[in-house]
Design an enzyme around this catalytic site. Sequence first.
Site, short mmCIF file in Angstrom:
data_model
loop_
_atom_site.label_atom_id
_atom_site.label_comp_id
_atom_site.label_asym_id
_atom_site.label_seq_id
_atom_site.Cartn_x
_atom_site.Cartn_y
_atom_site.Cartn_z
N THR A 190 -9.95 0.23 -9.20
CA THR A 190 -8.55 -0.85 -8.83
C THR A 190 -8.97 -2.34 -9.96
O THR A 190 -9.52 -1.89 -10.63
CB THR A 190 -9.45 -1.39 -7.17
OG1 THR A 190 -9.44 0.51 -6.66
CG2 THR A 190 -8.50 -1.92 -6.91
N ARG B 105 0.72 -1.19 -0.08
CA ARG B 105 -0.43 0.02 0.54
C ARG B 105 1.10 1.21 -0.04
O ARG B 105 1.92 1.14 0.63
CB ARG B 105 -0.90 0.12 1.50
CG ARG B 105 -2.15 0.93 1.15
CD ARG B 105 -3.07 1.11 0.80
NE ARG B 105 -4.46 1.90 0.61
CZ ARG B 105 -4.87 2.56 0.08
NH1 ARG B 105 -4.46 1.92 -1.24
NH2 ARG B 105 -5.96 2.89 0.27
N THR C 4 -4.14 -0.33 -7.55
CA THR C 4 -5.11 0.72 -7.34
C THR C 4 -4.17 2.19 -7.58
O THR C 4 -2.87 1.84 -7.16
CB THR C 4 -5.75 0.99 -6.29
OG1 THR C 4 -7.11 1.64 -6.55
CG2 THR C 4 -5.69 0.89 -4.58
N SER D 143 -8.00 0.53 3.23
CA SER D 143 -8.18 0.40 2.10
C SER D 143 -9.60 -0.91 2.30
O SER D 143 -9.36 -0.99 3.21
CB SER D 143 -6.90 -0.23 1.53
OG SER D 143 -7.67 -1.20 0.17
N SER D 144 -10.55 -1.10 1.19
CA SER D 144 -11.40 -1.78 0.94
C SER D 144 -10.59 -3.09 -0.07
O SER D 144 -11.50 -3.83 -0.15
CB SER D 144 -12.77 -1.59 0.75
OG SER D 144 -13.12 -0.01 1.02
N ASP E 110 -7.63 8.23 0.68
CA ASP E 110 -8.38 7.04 1.90
C ASP E 110 -8.36 7.59 3.18
O ASP E 110 -8.93 6.34 3.63
CB ASP E 110 -8.01 5.83 0.72
CG ASP E 110 -8.63 5.65 -0.02
OD1 ASP E 110 -9.54 5.80 -0.43
OD2 ASP E 110 -8.16 4.44 -0.47
N ASN F 157 -6.72 4.29 -7.01
CA ASN F 157 -7.11 5.39 -6.39
C ASN F 157 -8.58 5.54 -7.00
O ASN F 157 -9.07 4.63 -7.45
CB ASN F 157 -7.08 6.24 -5.30
CG ASN F 157 -8.31 6.19 -4.63
OD1 ASN F 157 -9.91 5.54 -4.22
ND2 ASN F 157 -8.75 7.89 -4.02
N GLY G 150 -13.71 -1.54 -7.02
CA GLY G 150 -14.79 -0.83 -6.33
C GLY G 150 -15.09 -0.56 -5.64
O GLY G 150 -16.11 0.09 -4.84
N GLY G 151 -13.94 0.39 -4.88
CA GLY G 151 -14.18 1.36 -3.53
C GLY G 151 -15.25 0.12 -3.31
O GLY G 151 -14.07 -0.89 -2.64
#
Length: 560
Positions: free
Chosen positions: A370, A96, A388, A441-442, A412, A390, A462-463
């Site tokens: 992403t 990340r 990603t 993050s998701s 984020d 973002n 997809g956030g």
Amino acid sequence: MRRIFPILLLWMLTPPLLFAATPVPVEGRQGVVASASALASEVGVSIMKQGGNAIDAAVAVGFALAVTYPSAGNLGGGGFMVIHTQGGDQVALDFREVAPLSAHRTMYLDDQGNVTRDSVKTHKAAGVPGSVAGLLDALEKYGTLKRRDVLKPAIELAQKGFVLPAHLAAQFEKQLESMAAYPASMETFSRNGVPYVAGDLWKQPDLAKTLQRIADQGKEGFYKGETAQLIVDEMARGNGQITLEDLARYQAKWREPVSGTYRGYRVTSMPPPSSGGVLILEMLNMLSPYPVAELGWNSAELVHLMVEAERRAYADRAVHLGDPDFYAVPVETLISPEYAKQRFSDIDSDKATDSEAVGAGRIPAESPETTHYSVMDAKGNAVAVTTTLNWGYGNKIVVAGAGFLLNNEMDDFAAKPGVPNSYGLLGSEANAIQPRKRMLSSMSPTIVSQAGRPLLVTGSPGGSTIITTTLQVILNIIDHKMSLNDAVGLPRFHHQWKPNQIFYEPYALSPDTLKQLKQKQHQGLTVSKRLIGDANSVLFRDGVLQGVNDPRNQGGTAAY
């Protein structure tokens, strides 16, 4: 002979959406790759045909996506990887992005304390990139091929170019207005300001040089030397904050994955700073006492239970999840069956809970553009990777001379606790901005295994919808016993606590289901204007590897 099965686009990007069919999976016995780019999937398969394993292939796909899928494949962003090795080891790799050393918690607030747009549309939106470090660390620890061999296909795609398909050419043209202020972006994504069209040969010479430096020098070819200086020079042009020291100090981190059991299957996913793995396990624990299969796919009773689980899990996300190096995230409590039982103890089978009445659970002391890809080989290695920038195309800024886009991942963070980010997600102190901290993050790369053997590799972009997409694919496989193509292709729905709305793709909820949900006082039942997720997945069933590209993505494929 290798066969590539392009998947037909089954619906357009705006309603009405058509769910006339689901894609047919490809089948193979040696290895399968499912990604958002047909060219990248081919690269992964070619690596395995050269004798490489699934990790070699996953790294090659990652670098190829930086060339062929610029909206989310990247060198200038970051991501997560979950690996299951043929020896049975399960590991997670966190690459990340991190906040620059000069970052501070009020950096995106104006003089009145209101959140500005600097976290998404400027040089200051970029976190220190992690993709290169992560991919190379995975290759070094678990790969079998040489770095130059693994990067060679991506370098050739950038140098020699590839014929632009219609959907990529259309994306480029749509982005040009946002890129107009950045000469390097216009040079990369247009012909002197004139949009590319389908059929044009698209070459990326600057990106090829950057990739070659990585192939020759490893991480130092990106985080030090010429490429690092090009990044810092770009920062200087736009008042950005990434420095040579930020780049030199970046490290990917090996972490213990989160893992739990659901109906006898082992579900392994990404730990914090991902919120996805924790929430998936929490929701599976909430649902496990209920006869999900008997209730029926997307019945009113099952949707009600799933929404109530999602409502509570996303409320927990807003308070308890963040970078574990900076905040004591109560992971073991959140993923425990006992905690799920306590969180679900107040649901009413006949009435929706008011989201305003739902807060985070009480914990004892102690995160839509992403891309996801899945790889599995015949030896029992499996890799789930989600990366990603973002937003699609990140902050729209190409690093001059280096040929890659920068991310806008700083959005984020919780720029101001209690104020939603661009995906409508709320955050708190756990996800406040700090130097060298990783934003929540998701992303939820996930591997489901049975009797020690990988069964399913899945995940999604997809956030905020990443987590619920991954959950639904898992339930479709385990509870509803669907084929892989149906598990991935059938329509989905999403709820995230706040806003108190159920978004659903057309045909996801029948008229009778909608009527019953309204009777249960569920609010905001809304047909989604965007497709939910892109779950490129691989399944091992009856001795055969199956791969499927989510039909929501135009241009992707599964290959073997």
